[in-house]
Design a protein around this motif. Structure first.
Motif, PDB file in Angstrom:
ATOM      1  N   ASN A 209      44.313  46.270  39.152  1.00 49.43           N
ATOM      2  CA  ASN A 209      44.180  45.671  40.476  1.00 49.43           C
ATOM      3  C   ASN A 209      42.711  45.598  40.906  1.00 49.43           C
ATOM      4  O   ASN A 209      42.261  44.590  41.453  1.00 49.43           O
ATOM      5  CB  ASN A 209      44.988  46.479  41.490  1.00 49.43           C
ATOM      6  CG  ASN A 209      44.791  46.013  42.915  1.00 49.43           C
ATOM      7  OD1 ASN A 209      44.311  46.760  43.762  1.00 49.43           O
ATOM      8  ND2 ASN A 209      45.151  44.774  43.203  1.00 49.43           N
ATOM      9  N   HIS A 210      41.967  46.663  40.629  1.00 55.68           N
ATOM     10  CA  HIS A 210      40.558  46.678  41.006  1.00 55.68           C
ATOM     11  C   HIS A 210      39.775  45.608  40.242  1.00 55.68           C
ATOM     12  O   HIS A 210      38.945  44.890  40.818  1.00 55.68           O
ATOM     13  CB  HIS A 210      39.973  48.070  40.739  1.00 55.68           C
ATOM     14  CG  HIS A 210      38.540  48.208  41.140  1.00 55.68           C
ATOM     15  ND1 HIS A 210      38.084  47.886  42.398  1.00 55.68           N
ATOM     16  CD2 HIS A 210      37.443  48.623  40.433  1.00 55.68           C
ATOM     17  CE1 HIS A 210      36.783  48.109  42.468  1.00 55.68           C
ATOM     18  NE2 HIS A 210      36.364  48.548  41.292  1.00 55.68           N
ATOM     19  N   TYR A 212      40.968  42.836  39.014  1.00 57.31           N
ATOM     20  CA  TYR A 212      41.381  41.536  39.537  1.00 57.31           C
ATOM     21  C   TYR A 212      40.616  41.204  40.820  1.00 57.31           C
ATOM     22  O   TYR A 212      40.122  40.076  40.993  1.00 57.31           O
ATOM     23  CB  TYR A 212      42.886  41.542  39.803  1.00 57.31           C
ATOM     24  CG  TYR A 212      43.370  40.355  40.601  1.00 57.31           C
ATOM     25  CD1 TYR A 212      43.574  39.113  39.996  1.00 57.31           C
ATOM     26  CD2 TYR A 212      43.619  40.473  41.968  1.00 57.31           C
ATOM     27  CE1 TYR A 212      44.007  38.023  40.739  1.00 57.31           C
ATOM     28  CE2 TYR A 212      44.053  39.383  42.715  1.00 57.31           C
ATOM     29  CZ  TYR A 212      44.244  38.163  42.088  1.00 57.31           C
ATOM     30  OH  TYR A 212      44.669  37.080  42.824  1.00 57.31           O
ATOM     31  N   GLU A 213      40.506  42.184  41.717  1.00 59.48           N
ATOM     32  CA  GLU A 213      39.800  41.956  42.974  1.00 59.48           C
ATOM     33  C   GLU A 213      38.328  41.658  42.735  1.00 59.48           C
ATOM     34  O   GLU A 213      37.743  40.790  43.403  1.00 59.48           O
ATOM     35  CB  GLU A 213      39.947  43.186  43.889  1.00 59.48           C
ATOM     36  CG  GLU A 213      41.320  43.351  44.515  1.00 59.48           C
ATOM     37  CD  GLU A 213      41.652  42.233  45.480  1.00 59.48           C
ATOM     38  OE1 GLU A 213      40.705  41.683  46.098  1.00 59.48           O
ATOM     39  OE2 GLU A 213      42.829  41.881  45.618  1.00 59.48           O
ATOM     40  N   LEU A 229      41.241  38.656  53.072  1.00 61.14           N
ATOM     41  CA  LEU A 229      40.654  39.927  53.511  1.00 61.14           C
ATOM     42  C   LEU A 229      40.299  39.885  54.992  1.00 61.14           C
ATOM     43  O   LEU A 229      40.416  40.896  55.699  1.00 61.14           O
ATOM     44  CB  LEU A 229      39.410  40.249  52.677  1.00 61.14           C
ATOM     45  CG  LEU A 229      39.632  40.490  51.177  1.00 61.14           C
ATOM     46  CD1 LEU A 229      38.312  40.810  50.494  1.00 61.14           C
ATOM     47  CD2 LEU A 229      40.629  41.615  50.953  1.00 61.14           C
ATOM     48  N   PRO A 367      42.196  46.233  49.840  1.00 56.43           N
ATOM     49  CA  PRO A 367      42.015  46.515  48.406  1.00 56.43           C
ATOM     50  C   PRO A 367      40.853  47.483  48.186  1.00 56.43           C
ATOM     51  O   PRO A 367      39.995  47.650  49.058  1.00 56.43           O
ATOM     52  CB  PRO A 367      41.714  45.139  47.807  1.00 56.43           C
ATOM     53  CG  PRO A 367      41.135  44.357  48.933  1.00 56.43           C
ATOM     54  CD  PRO A 367      41.825  44.839  50.176  1.00 56.43           C
ATOM     55  N   LYS A 369      38.090  47.511  46.475  1.00 57.61           N
ATOM     56  CA  LYS A 369      36.678  47.113  46.454  1.00 57.61           C
ATOM     57  C   LYS A 369      36.057  47.078  47.853  1.00 57.61           C
ATOM     58  O   LYS A 369      34.846  47.275  48.003  1.00 57.61           O
ATOM     59  CB  LYS A 369      36.510  45.760  45.761  1.00 57.61           C
ATOM     60  CG  LYS A 369      37.009  44.563  46.544  1.00 57.61           C
ATOM     61  CD  LYS A 369      36.619  43.260  45.846  1.00 57.61           C
ATOM     62  CE  LYS A 369      37.048  42.043  46.660  1.00 57.61           C
ATOM     63  NZ  LYS A 369      36.615  40.783  46.048  1.00 57.61           N
ATOM     64  N   GLU A 438      48.360  49.170  45.562  1.00 60.22           N
ATOM     65  CA  GLU A 438      48.189  47.974  44.748  1.00 60.22           C
ATOM     66  C   GLU A 438      49.293  46.955  45.015  1.00 60.22           C
ATOM     67  O   GLU A 438      49.056  45.740  44.997  1.00 60.22           O
ATOM     68  CB  GLU A 438      48.156  48.356  43.259  1.00 60.22           C
ATOM     69  CG  GLU A 438      46.904  49.110  42.838  1.00 60.22           C
ATOM     70  CD  GLU A 438      46.800  50.499  43.453  1.00 60.22           C
ATOM     71  OE1 GLU A 438      45.676  50.893  43.842  1.00 60.22           O
ATOM     72  OE2 GLU A 438      47.844  51.186  43.545  1.00 60.22           O
ATOM     73  N   ASP A 441      48.525  45.140  48.208  1.00 62.70           N
ATOM     74  CA  ASP A 441      47.561  44.070  47.950  1.00 62.70           C
ATOM     75  C   ASP A 441      48.282  42.814  47.455  1.00 62.70           C
ATOM     76  O   ASP A 441      47.985  41.689  47.883  1.00 62.70           O
ATOM     77  CB  ASP A 441      46.540  44.547  46.914  1.00 62.70           C
ATOM     78  CG  ASP A 441      45.356  43.609  46.809  1.00 62.70           C
ATOM     79  OD1 ASP A 441      44.965  43.028  47.840  1.00 62.70           O
ATOM     80  OD2 ASP A 441      44.826  43.453  45.691  1.00 62.70           O
ATOM     81  N   CYS A 445      48.875  38.891  49.068  1.00 63.92           N
ATOM     82  CA  CYS A 445      48.550  37.700  48.271  1.00 63.92           C
ATOM     83  C   CYS A 445      49.720  36.724  48.198  1.00 63.92           C
ATOM     84  O   CYS A 445      49.522  35.503  48.145  1.00 63.92           O
ATOM     85  CB  CYS A 445      48.145  38.116  46.860  1.00 63.92           C
ATOM     86  SG  CYS A 445      46.569  38.990  46.760  1.00 63.92           S
ATOM     87  N   TRP A 462      50.069  44.489  38.326  1.00 64.74           N
ATOM     88  CA  TRP A 462      48.737  44.032  37.944  1.00 64.74           C
ATOM     89  C   TRP A 462      48.469  44.346  36.473  1.00 64.74           C
ATOM     90  O   TRP A 462      47.841  43.556  35.767  1.00 64.74           O
ATOM     91  CB  TRP A 462      47.680  44.689  38.819  1.00 64.74           C
ATOM     92  CG  TRP A 462      47.754  44.328  40.263  1.00 64.74           C
ATOM     93  CD1 TRP A 462      48.108  45.132  41.292  1.00 64.74           C
ATOM     94  CD2 TRP A 462      47.463  43.046  40.848  1.00 64.74           C
ATOM     95  NE1 TRP A 462      48.072  44.441  42.482  1.00 64.74           N
ATOM     96  CE2 TRP A 462      47.667  43.162  42.234  1.00 64.74           C
ATOM     97  CE3 TRP A 462      47.052  41.816  40.322  1.00 64.74           C
ATOM     98  CZ2 TRP A 462      47.474  42.100  43.109  1.00 64.74           C
ATOM     99  CZ3 TRP A 462      46.857  40.755  41.202  1.00 64.74           C
ATOM    100  CH2 TRP A 462      47.071  40.898  42.570  1.00 64.74           C
TER     101      TRP A 462
END
Length: 492
Positions: A209-210, A212-213, A229, A367, A369, A438, A441, A445, A462
């Motif tokens: 997931n991280h 992907y972000e 976001l 998320p 990030k 995750e 998130d 989406c 993810w």
């Protein structure tokens, strides 16, 4: 406190002729802590991302302790103000980092309870403060205020010792590209072996997931305001802002003075009662967060707060008046007692819903990030409104030149804000019960409307999508490589 008023007074006398502090001084002293918390909350993001959630909390507690020292030794307003600011700055850092730490370490099935316990600890602190204040407020020495202030050292020690024993969050370790550190951290938190399949699967999902972000764009502050976001940030800021605008801190910051103005002789006892209601009501709220979900609990709480604040406003304004000196005249004592009862009912609905869930929701909708940055801004919104209300309230409520003298009419303002809360929950709050961070998130989406989020379940992970994507990339590379270098491959 009579001794504190005489000691810290600069010559101003109240309507009773006794030395006290002016409305402007009261506003400054109460609100400067919230001003400090605002700047502290904004500073939590760079600190949390640079030195980590764990060491950030330890440093923040040191800043808070410095503020407590200044307040304890103060005998005049200037040093007391400085102490309030530094204590507030430390609290601001802590108030953003603790929900962040809790969200990133708690398993999904109990995350609401864990993060909600942050608010429960606040209510316990308010209760202890009321108990200690009630025990010392009539002392005719500096112990009247130094004892309640110095008690805060104990909780600072508890927090520092606790953070020295606990690990850094696994999600922060992933963010720092320290996979082995994340494995060790999650193994300690889950009491599992470092080779446990469930543990490795959870970490794989966090990492996928991280990544992907990060592929979607940078992780700067500007990114927090863009697209999906930005919608989440708006939700978090409105949620924290409305939590303050429901009027809860009017009751706990200025409750004793309000009860005194309403004709109650022992206003400290009333404050003690409201603090007990606050603590007890948070417990069913912690159960309901993960049992019934975020949306229904917030919605029921908003409706209950709206009705309660309206009744308090009506009872307070129709059964009291003022003399020429601004003193409150109570015409119907039972009606005033009923108003106090509805204040307690309001506290019940707040403590069981908006109190804890505001921290839960803001801790889980962002998320990895940008989580620290976004969470710090939503927390700063809470403290900004906290500051604005604590600064403005004496001018809104008090009698005299330059003051609005609203008295009980201020509850009409809280009623209007609580009514806005109902519409906000219905249109903006996504249901995140039982989802990992995750999965939350992915929810944002895939689902465009908060009303359609109830009952949503992820169809893939993810990590699975990352594996499929890697296979497709490998196939394409093999196909392209074979097509352009076929003779060379055959020769080799």
């Amino acid at each position: 406190m009579p001794y504190w008023e005489k000691l810290f007074s600069t010559g101003y006398r109240g309507s009773d002729g006794n030395l006290t502090i002016s409305s402007s001084q009261s506003s400054a002293i109460v609100s400067i802590l919230s001003a400090g918390t605002f700047f502290g909350a904004l500073g939590a993001a760079p600190m949390g991302d640079f030195i980590g959630r764990r060491w950030g909390l330890i440093f923040s507690t040191g800043v808070f302790t410095l503020g407590v020292i200044f307040q304890t030794v103060a005998t005049a307003i200037p040093l007391f103000l400085a102490g309030r600011f530094f204590a507030g700055f430390g609290v601001g850092l802590i108030s953003a980092l603790i929900p962040l730490y809790q969200s990133e370490t708690a398993p999904k099935w109990i995350r609401g309870f864990i993060v909600g316990s942050y608010q429960f600890a606040i209510t316990v602190g308010l209760l202890l403060a009321a108990v200690v204040n009630n025990a010392t407020h009539l002392r005719d020495d500096t112990g009247s205020y130094r004892i309640p202030i110095a008690v805060q050292f104990a909780w600072a020690i508890v927090l520092v010792v606790g953070m020295l024993l606990l690990p850094e969050t696994p999600r922060y370790m992933i963010k720092r590209n320290d996979y082995q550190g994340a494995v060790r951290s999650l193994a300690r938190l889950r009491h599992l072996s470092e080779n446990d399949p469930a543990l490795l699967a959870e970490l794989a999902e966090i990492q996928a997931n991280h990544e992907y972000e990060l592929d979607l764009g940078s992780a700067g502050y500007i990114e927090c305001f863009k697209g999906n976001l930005g919608k989440r940030l708006l939700t978090g800021c409105f949620l924290q802002g409305l939590q303050q605008l429901t009027g809860i801190n009017f009751i706990f910051y200025y409750g004793t003075q309000f009860f005194k103005n309403s004709g109650f002789k022992n206003e400290f006892v009333i404050s003690l009662i409201t603090s007990c209601v606050n603590v007890g009501s948070t417990i069913p709220g912690l159960y309901a967060i993960d049992k019934w979900g975020r949306r229904p609990v917030l919605l029921v709480g908003a409706i209950g707060m709206t009705v309660s604040q309206l009744l308090v406003a009506v009872l307070g304004t129709t059964t009291t008046s003022q003399d020429d000196l601004g003193n409150i005249i109570v015409h119907n004592q039972p009606a005033q007692q009923a108003a106090i009862a509805f204040i307690c009912i309001y506290i019940f609905f707040f403590a069981a819903s908006w109190g804890p869930i505001a921290w839960v929701v803001t801790g889980e909708i962002f998320p990895l990030k940008v989580r620290a940055k976004s969470l710090s801004m939503t927390t700063a919104t809470n403290w900004l409104l906290n500051w604005a209300l604590s600064f403005a309230t004496p001018y809104l409520v008090n009698y005299g030149p330059g003051n609005a003298n609203l008295q009980s009419k201020i509850f009409f303002i809280w009623f209007g804000c609580c009514f806005l809360c109902i519409a906000f929950v219905y249109t903006m709050i996504y249901e995140t019960k039982g989802l990992t961070l995750e999965e939350v998130d992915r929810l944002y989406c895939e689902v465009s409307s908060a009303r359609k989020s109830v009952g949503w379940k992820p169809t893939t992970t993810w990590a699975e999508e990352k594996e499929i994507s890697n296979k497709l990339v490998n196939k394409r590379q093999i196909a392209e490589h074979g097509e352009s270098h076929e003779p060379k491959i055959a020769e080799e």
